[in-house]
Design an enzyme around this catalytic site. Sequence first.
Site, PDB file in Angstrom:
ATOM      1  N   ILE A 151       0.905  -1.162   0.000  1.00 24.44           N
ATOM      2  CA  ILE A 151       0.000   0.000   0.000  1.00 24.44           C
ATOM      3  C   ILE A 151       0.936   1.201   0.000  1.00 24.44           C
ATOM      4  CG2 ILE A 151      -1.632   1.449   1.256  1.00 24.44           C
ATOM      5  CD1 ILE A 151      -2.891  -0.938   2.487  1.00 24.44           C
ATOM      6  N   TYR A 152       0.972   1.912  -1.114  1.00 21.89           N
ATOM      7  CA  TYR A 152       1.828   3.081  -1.209  1.00 21.89           C
ATOM      8  C   TYR A 152       1.028   4.267  -1.733  1.00 21.89           C
ATOM      9  CZ  TYR A 152       6.034   0.429  -0.229  1.00 21.89           C
ATOM     10  OH  TYR A 152       6.995  -0.328   0.387  1.00 21.89           O
ATOM     11  N   TYR A 211      -1.073   0.323  10.423  1.00 22.12           N
ATOM     12  CA  TYR A 211      -1.581  -1.049  10.485  1.00 22.12           C
ATOM     13  C   TYR A 211      -2.070  -1.402  11.883  1.00 22.12           C
ATOM     14  CZ  TYR A 211       0.297  -1.472   5.817  1.00 22.12           C
ATOM     15  OH  TYR A 211       0.553  -1.279   4.488  1.00 22.12           O
ATOM     16  N   ASN A 219       9.704   1.778   9.606  1.00 25.88           N
ATOM     17  CA  ASN A 219       8.681   2.588   8.946  1.00 25.88           C
ATOM     18  C   ASN A 219       7.555   2.813   9.969  1.00 25.88           C
ATOM     19  OD1 ASN A 219       6.783   3.808   7.315  1.00 25.88           O
ATOM     20  ND2 ASN A 219       6.958   2.325   5.651  1.00 25.88           N
ATOM     21  N   LYS A 278      -3.360   0.677  14.032  1.00 22.95           N
ATOM     22  CA  LYS A 278      -4.648   1.378  14.152  1.00 22.95           C
ATOM     23  C   LYS A 278      -5.767   0.592  13.470  1.00 22.95           C
ATOM     24  CE  LYS A 278      -5.758   4.676  11.354  1.00 22.95           C
ATOM     25  NZ  LYS A 278      -5.865   5.849  10.512  1.00 22.95           N
TER      26      LYS A 278
END
Length: 173
Positions: free
Chosen positions: A97-98, A143, A136, A145
């Site tokens: 996911i970017y 993630y 990161n 959250k």
Amino acid sequence: MENLIIKKAYVSDVLQIQAIARQTFSETFSDVNSEENMNKYLDESFAIEKLTTELHNSSSHFYLAVLDEKVVGYLKLNTADAQTEKENQNALETERIYVAKEFHGKKVAQALYAQAEQTAQELKATYIWLGVWEKNFRAVSFYTKNGFVQFDTHIFRLGDDEQTDLMMKKVLL
């Protein structure tokens, strides 16, 4: 982000995927990795031939985040044997996911993640899992959250650098 659209990507979208993949990976990691390692990773991982092969794989699913006709992010999901680790055949891997840096904090990643959850439901996956670099912190927080918990670690190679990824999963009901 009312104009944001998440759309399935196809082989015909390979150049858009390559462009957003190279841009977002560079924005996220170039400050903390050598130029040589970054160039090697970008050239190998986001080569047109490799992306085309991944797009042809029926066990991989790509989605583009499009805002006002501009691609601002993307999602890559893997099932079955396309998963990067030998996980359960009924699991769904969120490999990438970017989101373009200028759209961080604007719910684009959350919209892409919602697509991942929807795909997991459609595929009747028992859990979603992913690997995220331990340094990161923004992604780890995102993630966590969203209900992911760490269950293991693995090594991610960026050029000649071995980095530790946290393996995280979210069990689905």
